[in-house]
Design a protein around this motif. Structure first.
Motif, PDB file in Angstrom:
ATOM      1  N   VAL A  62      -4.530  -3.410  -0.099  1.00  0.00           N
ATOM      2  CA  VAL A  62      -4.458  -2.963   1.294  1.00  0.00           C
ATOM      3  C   VAL A  62      -5.788  -3.202   2.002  1.00  0.00           C
ATOM      4  N   MET A  63      -6.881  -2.861   1.334  1.00  0.00           N
ATOM      5  CA  MET A  63      -8.192  -3.037   1.956  1.00  0.00           C
ATOM      6  C   MET A  63      -8.493  -4.512   2.200  1.00  0.00           C
ATOM      7  N   ALA A  64      -8.094  -5.359   1.251  1.00  0.00           N
ATOM      8  CA  ALA A  64      -8.295  -6.800   1.439  1.00  0.00           C
ATOM      9  C   ALA A  64      -7.455  -7.319   2.600  1.00  0.00           C
ATOM     10  N   GLY A  65      -6.220  -6.801   2.713  1.00  0.00           N
ATOM     11  CA  GLY A  65      -5.368  -7.205   3.827  1.00  0.00           C
ATOM     12  C   GLY A  65      -5.940  -6.781   5.165  1.00  0.00           C
ATOM     13  N   VAL A  66      -6.479  -5.566   5.216  1.00  0.00           N
ATOM     14  CA  VAL A  66      -7.089  -5.081   6.452  1.00  0.00           C
ATOM     15  C   VAL A  66      -8.282  -5.949   6.839  1.00  0.00           C
ATOM     16  N   SER A  67      -9.116  -6.268   5.866  1.00  0.00           N
ATOM     17  CA  SER A  67     -10.287  -7.100   6.152  1.00  0.00           C
ATOM     18  C   SER A  67      -9.875  -8.489   6.623  1.00  0.00           C
ATOM     19  N   VAL A  94      -2.019  -4.467  15.628  1.00  0.00           N
ATOM     20  CA  VAL A  94      -2.462  -4.706  14.251  1.00  0.00           C
ATOM     21  C   VAL A  94      -3.662  -3.826  13.918  1.00  0.00           C
ATOM     22  N   GLY A  95      -4.594  -3.701  14.857  1.00  0.00           N
ATOM     23  CA  GLY A  95      -5.757  -2.854  14.616  1.00  0.00           C
ATOM     24  C   GLY A  95      -5.383  -1.398  14.416  1.00  0.00           C
ATOM     25  N   THR A  96      -4.397  -0.930  15.171  1.00  0.00           N
ATOM     26  CA  THR A  96      -3.933   0.454  15.023  1.00  0.00           C
ATOM     27  C   THR A  96      -3.416   0.709  13.613  1.00  0.00           C
ATOM     28  N   VAL A  97      -2.608  -0.214  13.122  1.00  0.00           N
ATOM     29  CA  VAL A  97      -2.046  -0.067  11.773  1.00  0.00           C
ATOM     30  C   VAL A  97      -3.139  -0.207  10.721  1.00  0.00           C
ATOM     31  N   CYS A  98      -4.068  -1.130  10.926  1.00  0.00           N
ATOM     32  CA  CYS A  98      -5.128  -1.357   9.936  1.00  0.00           C
ATOM     33  C   CYS A  98      -6.031  -0.138   9.783  1.00  0.00           C
ATOM     34  N   ILE A  99      -6.371   0.507  10.885  1.00  0.00           N
ATOM     35  CA  ILE A  99      -7.226   1.696  10.796  1.00  0.00           C
ATOM     36  C   ILE A  99      -6.526   2.800  10.010  1.00  0.00           C
ATOM     37  N   VAL A 141       0.033   6.804  16.232  1.00  0.00           N
ATOM     38  CA  VAL A 141      -0.233   6.358  14.856  1.00  0.00           C
ATOM     39  C   VAL A 141      -1.486   7.037  14.316  1.00  0.00           C
ATOM     40  N   GLY A 142      -2.518   7.116  15.151  1.00  0.00           N
ATOM     41  CA  GLY A 142      -3.746   7.772  14.712  1.00  0.00           C
ATOM     42  C   GLY A 142      -3.537   9.243  14.406  1.00  0.00           C
TER      43      GLY A 142
END
Length: 368
Positions: A62-67, A94-99, A141-142
């Protein structure tokens, strides 16, 4: 744009695009956004090197996908040209989901809940460039991620969880409120009666005033000719019908940017209507054809996907100061518009010019 538009929370992406372009701030804004995205994306790999990084293989994925997503989004903002509204929307989603994902996969709930604070950065961007509807999505989402982490943190320390949630909420609300007030102040201070809201270019009234200034005060001693150019976008109405108003607005912004980059700094550029642009400048020669061709080529090569029919008129400057300037500008525009229609009847994507035409405003009065 007006005050009621701000109260409704409408999307003002294209207006701010034009505002930034008018102040030559687009490139710097793109770099700042890209740097922020890249910086947030680098947090995950840095954490992965320490004991507080994801403790499972799934968390590492997940962290690799976010990066990876952050790198892609940063590159989108570093591309030549200003990103479209659709690209910006996609980056926000995408940024909302990644955070949320990166905050939840961290083993330390206190560290994860701290990561939710970065919604203040994303929320500030949304409220500056987009609508309240998109902000509601981001905050929803947050809030979900914050609630999940707060519950997990409360299992160890309830007071810590409550205090942290309160701090994060206050930071996010204040950041968004401050950014919204700043943009509203910009909106209220901008003379919208003289600016076309989509492109940020002067309208008809402002064009007449500024061209009158050109006639009355020469910027260079060797300026001898006044040139007025009328640019009409070929196929604009068809674009509105087929692709919709949003795409057409984006095309107008692209054309406005192309004209700013093509014309001289002292030239007057206006946008009086959906498909029409005006340019006025002072020349030393009676040959405006190179300018007309540059404008035609700039529109054809812009991201709008449209071509233009261009009409241009060139007349000596000195006699114009002795007659009402509004009458002069009106007649020159009519001549340039006639030349533009001639180019359109010939198939479009062409230029036509009128050199030193006889002006009725300069004709001597008739004797009774």
């Amino acid at each position: 744009m007006n005050a009621s538009g701000w109260r409704r929370g409408g999307d003002h992406y294209y207006w701010l695009t034009a505002f930034l372009a008018a102040h030559d701030l687009q490139r710097r804004t793109c770099r700042a956004v890209a740097a922020s995205i890249f910086g947030l994306g680098a947090i995950g790999p840095i954490l992965s090197l320490g004991v507080l990084g994801p403790g499972s293989a799934a968390g590492m994925v997940v962290m690799a996908g976010v990066s990876s997503c952050c790198v892609v989004m940063a590159l989108l903002w570093l591309r030549p040209g200003w990103p479209s509204r659709r690209v910006s929307w996609a980056c926000v989603v995408v940024g909302t989901v990644c955070i949320a994902a990166s905050s939840i996969v961290v083993p330390s709930h206190s560290l994860g809940i701290l990561g939710v604070t970065t919604y203040a950065v994303l929320g500030s961007f949304v409220v500056v460039f987009h609508s309240l509807r998109l902000l509601i999505f981001t905050w929803t989402v947050g809030a979900g991620a914050l609630a999940y982490l707060a519950v997990r943190l409360a299992e160890d320390d309830v007071s810590m969880a409550v205090a942290t949630v309160l701090l994060i909420v206050l930071v996010n609300v204040f950041a968004v409120f401050a950014c919204r007030m700043v943009v509203r102040l910009i909106a209220n201070d901008t003379p919208y009666g003289d600016l076309e809201p989509v492109t940020g270019l002067p309208g008809r009234h402002a064009f007449f005033e500024r061209v009158s200034g050109l006639i009355g005060a020469r910027t260079r001693d060797d300026d001898r000719q006044l040139v007025v150019v009328v640019v009409n976008l070929d196929g604009y109405s068809l674009m509105v019908d087929v692709r919709g108003r949003a795409e057409a607005d984006g095309a107008r912004v692209g054309v406005a940017r192309a004209l700013r980059e093509t014309a001289r700094r002292d030239a007057v550029i206006a946008h009086p209507g959906d498909a029409e642009f005006w340019v006025a400048d002072l020349f030393t020669t009676r040959d405006p054809h190179p300018l007309a061709e540059r404008i035609r080529g700039a529109v054809a090569n812009s991201r709008s996907g449209l071509t233009a029919s261009v009409g241009v008129v060139c007349t000596p400057l000195e006699p114009l100061a002795a007659v009402p300037t509004d009458d002069v500008v009106e007649e020159l525009l009519n001549i340039a518009i006639s030349a533009m229609f001639e180019a359109r009847r010939a198939g479009g994507n062409q230029t036509r010019d009128a050199i030193d035409p006889a002006l009725t405003v300069l004709a001597p009065p008739r004797e009774d």
